[in-house]
Design an enzyme around this catalytic site. Structure first.
Site, PDB file in Angstrom:
ATOM      1  N   THR A 122      46.841  33.341  29.739  1.00 15.42           N
ATOM      2  CA  THR A 122      47.641  33.350  30.786  1.00 15.42           C
ATOM      3  C   THR A 122      49.055  33.010  30.752  1.00 15.42           C
ATOM      4  O   THR A 122      49.071  31.861  29.614  1.00 15.42           O
ATOM      5  CB  THR A 122      46.628  32.815  31.991  1.00 15.42           C
ATOM      6  OG1 THR A 122      47.736  32.312  33.083  1.00 15.42           O
ATOM      7  CG2 THR A 122      46.462  31.170  31.522  1.00 15.42           C
ATOM      8  N   ASP A 123      49.814  33.443  31.556  1.00 16.73           N
ATOM      9  CA  ASP A 123      51.276  32.776  31.352  1.00 16.73           C
ATOM     10  C   ASP A 123      51.168  31.431  31.853  1.00 16.73           C
ATOM     11  O   ASP A 123      52.346  30.731  31.678  1.00 16.73           O
ATOM     12  CB  ASP A 123      52.289  33.826  32.268  1.00 16.73           C
ATOM     13  CG  ASP A 123      51.930  33.627  33.793  1.00 16.73           C
ATOM     14  OD1 ASP A 123      50.975  33.134  34.196  1.00 16.73           O
ATOM     15  OD2 ASP A 123      52.905  34.354  34.464  1.00 16.73           O
ATOM     16  N   GLU A 124      50.274  30.957  32.668  1.00 16.11           N
ATOM     17  CA  GLU A 124      50.448  29.623  33.043  1.00 16.11           C
ATOM     18  C   GLU A 124      50.301  28.515  31.843  1.00 16.11           C
ATOM     19  O   GLU A 124      50.889  27.434  32.222  1.00 16.11           O
ATOM     20  CB  GLU A 124      49.096  29.196  34.127  1.00 16.11           C
ATOM     21  CG  GLU A 124      49.182  30.289  35.227  1.00 16.11           C
ATOM     22  CD  GLU A 124      48.467  29.540  36.455  1.00 16.11           C
ATOM     23  OE1 GLU A 124      48.137  28.455  36.460  1.00 16.11           O
ATOM     24  OE2 GLU A 124      48.004  30.407  37.181  1.00 16.11           O
ATOM     25  N   TYR A 147      43.736  23.862  34.661  1.00 15.16           N
ATOM     26  CA  TYR A 147      43.030  25.162  34.081  1.00 15.16           C
ATOM     27  C   TYR A 147      44.086  25.587  33.090  1.00 15.16           C
ATOM     28  O   TYR A 147      43.699  26.167  32.126  1.00 15.16           O
ATOM     29  CB  TYR A 147      43.327  25.978  35.380  1.00 15.16           C
ATOM     30  CG  TYR A 147      43.470  27.401  35.210  1.00 15.16           C
ATOM     31  CD1 TYR A 147      42.522  28.274  34.589  1.00 15.16           C
ATOM     32  CD2 TYR A 147      44.638  28.183  35.204  1.00 15.16           C
ATOM     33  CE1 TYR A 147      42.631  29.502  34.111  1.00 15.16           C
ATOM     34  CE2 TYR A 147      44.938  29.429  35.099  1.00 15.16           C
ATOM     35  CZ  TYR A 147      43.773  30.279  34.472  1.00 15.16           C
ATOM     36  OH  TYR A 147      43.689  31.545  33.935  1.00 15.16           O
ATOM     37  N   LYS A 151      43.342  26.390  28.988  1.00 12.05           N
ATOM     38  CA  LYS A 151      43.655  27.935  28.370  1.00 12.05           C
ATOM     39  C   LYS A 151      44.406  27.639  27.276  1.00 12.05           C
ATOM     40  O   LYS A 151      44.465  28.398  26.283  1.00 12.05           O
ATOM     41  CB  LYS A 151      44.267  28.711  29.496  1.00 12.05           C
ATOM     42  CG  LYS A 151      43.398  28.962  30.704  1.00 12.05           C
ATOM     43  CD  LYS A 151      42.111  29.907  30.251  1.00 12.05           C
ATOM     44  CE  LYS A 151      42.672  31.341  29.965  1.00 12.05           C
ATOM     45  NZ  LYS A 151      41.387  32.250  29.751  1.00 12.05           N
ATOM     46  N   PRO A 202      47.183  30.038  55.401  1.00  7.12           N
ATOM     47  CA  PRO A 202      47.715  28.791  54.776  1.00  7.12           C
ATOM     48  C   PRO A 202      48.695  28.865  53.508  1.00  7.12           C
ATOM     49  O   PRO A 202      48.317  29.892  52.743  1.00  7.12           O
ATOM     50  CB  PRO A 202      46.640  28.085  54.381  1.00  7.12           C
ATOM     51  CG  PRO A 202      45.649  29.098  54.306  1.00  7.12           C
ATOM     52  CD  PRO A 202      45.795  30.333  55.212  1.00  7.12           C
TER      53      PRO A 202
HETATM   54  N1  LIG Z   1      43.476  36.541  37.666  1.00  5.79           N
HETATM   55  C1  LIG Z   1      44.615  36.333  37.256  1.00  5.79           C
HETATM   56  O1  LIG Z   1      45.642  36.461  37.692  1.00  5.79           O
HETATM   57  C2  LIG Z   1      44.763  36.192  35.717  1.00  5.79           C
HETATM   58  C3  LIG Z   1      46.098  36.062  35.085  1.00  5.79           C
HETATM   59  C4  LIG Z   1      46.101  36.043  33.581  1.00  5.79           C
HETATM   60  C5  LIG Z   1      44.924  35.801  32.914  1.00  5.79           C
HETATM   61  N2  LIG Z   1      43.777  35.560  33.359  1.00  5.79           N
HETATM   62  C6  LIG Z   1      42.509  35.398  32.788  1.00  5.79           C
HETATM   63  O2  LIG Z   1      41.901  36.515  32.576  1.00  5.79           O
HETATM   64  C7  LIG Z   1      40.348  36.031  32.540  1.00  5.79           C
HETATM   65  C8  LIG Z   1      39.645  36.628  33.794  1.00  5.79           C
HETATM   66  O3  LIG Z   1      40.089  36.145  35.010  1.00  5.79           O
HETATM   67  P1  LIG Z   1      39.702  36.734  36.502  1.00  5.79           P
HETATM   68  O4  LIG Z   1      40.613  36.437  37.483  1.00  5.79           O
HETATM   69  O5  LIG Z   1      39.006  37.938  36.049  1.00  5.79           O
HETATM   70  O6  LIG Z   1      38.495  35.515  36.696  1.00  5.79           O
HETATM   71  P2  LIG Z   1      36.924  35.620  37.514  1.00  5.79           P
HETATM   72  O7  LIG Z   1      36.977  34.232  37.630  1.00  5.79           O
HETATM   73  O8  LIG Z   1      37.075  36.708  38.272  1.00  5.79           O
HETATM   74  O9  LIG Z   1      36.158  35.970  36.447  1.00  5.79           O
HETATM   75  C9  LIG Z   1      35.830  35.234  35.361  1.00  5.79           C
HETATM   76  C10 LIG Z   1      34.237  35.696  34.879  1.00  5.79           C
HETATM   77  O10 LIG Z   1      33.695  34.694  33.769  1.00  5.79           O
HETATM   78  C11 LIG Z   1      32.267  34.469  34.023  1.00  5.79           C
HETATM   79  N3  LIG Z   1      32.087  33.298  33.337  1.00  5.79           N
HETATM   80  C12 LIG Z   1      32.431  31.937  33.865  1.00  5.79           C
HETATM   81  N4  LIG Z   1      31.847  31.070  33.170  1.00  5.79           N
HETATM   82  C13 LIG Z   1      31.345  31.570  32.035  1.00  5.79           C
HETATM   83  C14 LIG Z   1      30.570  31.239  31.044  1.00  5.79           C
HETATM   84  N5  LIG Z   1      30.426  29.888  30.699  1.00  5.79           N
HETATM   85  N6  LIG Z   1      29.827  32.184  30.326  1.00  5.79           N
HETATM   86  C15 LIG Z   1      29.907  33.517  30.598  1.00  5.79           C
HETATM   87  N7  LIG Z   1      30.466  33.897  31.663  1.00  5.79           N
HETATM   88  C16 LIG Z   1      31.380  32.798  32.396  1.00  5.79           C
HETATM   89  C17 LIG Z   1      32.276  34.593  35.556  1.00  5.79           C
HETATM   90  O11 LIG Z   1      31.194  34.467  36.017  1.00  5.79           O
HETATM   91  C18 LIG Z   1      32.933  35.707  36.099  1.00  5.79           C
HETATM   92  O12 LIG Z   1      32.475  36.678  36.139  1.00  5.79           O
HETATM   93  C19 LIG Z   1      40.143  34.575  32.400  1.00  5.79           C
HETATM   94  O13 LIG Z   1      40.099  34.043  31.099  1.00  5.79           O
HETATM   95  C20 LIG Z   1      41.977  34.118  32.932  1.00  5.79           C
HETATM   96  O14 LIG Z   1      42.028  32.957  32.667  1.00  5.79           O
HETATM   97  C21 LIG Z   1      43.651  35.971  34.923  1.00  5.79           C
END
Ligand SMILES: NC(=O)c1ccc[n+]([C@@H]2O[C@H](COP(=O)([O-])OP(=O)(O)OC[C@H]3O[C@@H](n4cnc5c(N)ncnc54)[C@H](O)[C@@H]3O)[C@@H](O)[C@H]2O)c1
Length: 331
Positions: A122-124, A147, A151, A202
């Site tokens: 992530t960019d964070e 978080y 990452k 909010p």
């Molecule tokens: N949402 C965003 O804006 C964003 C932006 C950049 C990067 N990301 C990255 O993309 C990825 C997916 O994000 P998202 O928004 O779809 O998240 P999400 O929370 O919707 O999905 C995460 C999934 O991982 C599964 N999971 C969690 N812990 C687990 C474990 N120990 N074993 C197996 N499965 C597990 C969860 O059940 C869920 O289905 C993450 O790695 C996040 O850091 C997200």
């Protein structure tokens, strides 16, 4: 090609799986997910008769299962993560377990069986870009919340496994995603749902925090391109260059739904809240030829429409945090 997708029952992972299988009819995907918060197997219902798709409920920390499945795959794409910043501030432990130790077990299997590993970051991890130019892949890593720190730790582990063991890997760092099937606790779906339910919206602090947004379909297309065109050991930023304040996002959604700005309610700010995220993704554009296709305003309208049409998807997922969020307090 056989893909092991981890965390594929979540928002981005499920979108990736559906799009990848639509574009690659001769490839197959095994989705491993422990069905934690954010997951929803309904996201994948359209694949129930697709023989190229299968699902297993398990945890990425389970080294025994991971070894067996990685051995039998060509590419591992890891979306599995604890992904909500607010939850990480309330309780960092699950984030350390999944985001760091989970990545470790996938890396161990990857190096043992010599497979390709795609790490979704992530960019964070770059931290606050306020008053600075956009971060590129060589910028300092400076996470502000648990978080982002977990990452970032995972990114370092991936880089170290490439340098030390020569594993075949790619790291992606994308900006904030939005689109259909995003869990109701995140800003855009939460705002849409609360407006539909006629509840106040909010906003943390004064709402001037800037985030860079990308439609989820652009993100998953970038990942798909990197599997075949990316260079091992490299990091790729992914953004659509749509930098918008949180207040402006909420106002845009109120405008789409024809509701007044008086529905906004300012609440205490999130601790460690970064003022701006901003990255440069010219590297993936130059090297891979990927470019975002969607404009923010059009994609936002499509997303609002999706939530209006799919109440049966989000209604069972509504919890106290969506309906009655409190001004920020650390538990
Ligand atoms: N949402 C965003 O804006 C964003 C932006 C950049 C990067 N990301 C990255 O993309 C990825 C997916 O994000 P998202 O928004 O779809 O998240 P999400 O929370 O919707 O999905 C995460 C999934 O991982 C599964 N999971 C969690 N812990 C687990 C474990 N120990 N074993 C197996 N499965 C597990 C969860 O059940 C869920 O289905 C993450 O790695 C996040 O850091 C997200």
């Amino acid at each position: 090609m056989k893909l092991l997708v981890c965390g594929g029952a979540g928002f981005i992972g499920s979108t990736f799986i559906k799009n990848f299988l639509k574009n690659n009819l001769h490839d197959s995907i095994l989705n491993l997910d422990n069905l934690a918060i954010g997951s929803n197997l309904k996201n994948l219902e359209s694949l129930k008769n697709n023989s190229n798709y299968s699902f297993i409920k398990d945890d990425i920390k389970n080294q025994y299962t991971i070894n067996k499945l990685v051995k039998d795959s060509d590419v591992i794409v890891n979306f599995a993560a604890e992904s909500h910043v607010d939850r990480s501030i309330a309780n960092p432990k699950p984030f350390i377990d999944t985001n760091i130790l989970g990545t470790y077990s996938l890396l161990e299997a990857t190096r043992t069986y010599d497979k390709q590993f795609i790490h979704i970051s992530t960019d964070e991890i770059y931290g606050d870009a306020y008053g600075q130019s956009s971060f590129n892949e060589n910028s300092q890593i400076n996470p502000s919340n648990p978080y982002a720190a977990t990452k970032a730790a995972a990114d370092h582990l991936v880089a170290s496994y490439h340098k030390t063991y020569g594993i075949n890997c790619i790291t992606t760092r994308c900006t904030n995603n939005f689109g259909p099937n995003q869990f109701p606790e995140k800003l855009i779906p939460k705002t849409i749902i609360r407006i539909i339910k006629n509840l106040k919206i909010p906003l943390y602090g004064d709402g001037t925090q800037i985030r860079s947004w990308i439609y989820v379909y652009d993100h998953v297309h970038a990942i798909e391109s990197l599997i075949t065109k990316g260079t091992s050991g490299q990091v790729y930023n992914i953004t659509a260059y749509e930098e918008i304040t949180n207040k402006s996002i909420v106002e845009k959604i109120l405008d789409i739904l024809g509701k007044p700005y008086s529905m906004i309610e300012y609440v205490g700010d999130r601790p460690g809240h970064d003022k701006r995220y901003s990255i440069d993704s010219s590297k993936i554009e130059k090297e891979i030829g990927w470019k975002p296709k969607y404009k923010f305003d059009d994609a936002l309208k499509q997303t609002v429409e999706w939530y209006l049409q799919n109440k049966s998807w989000w209604d069972p997922l509504i919890d106290e945090n969506t309906l009655h969020p409190q001004p920020w307090t650390i538990k």
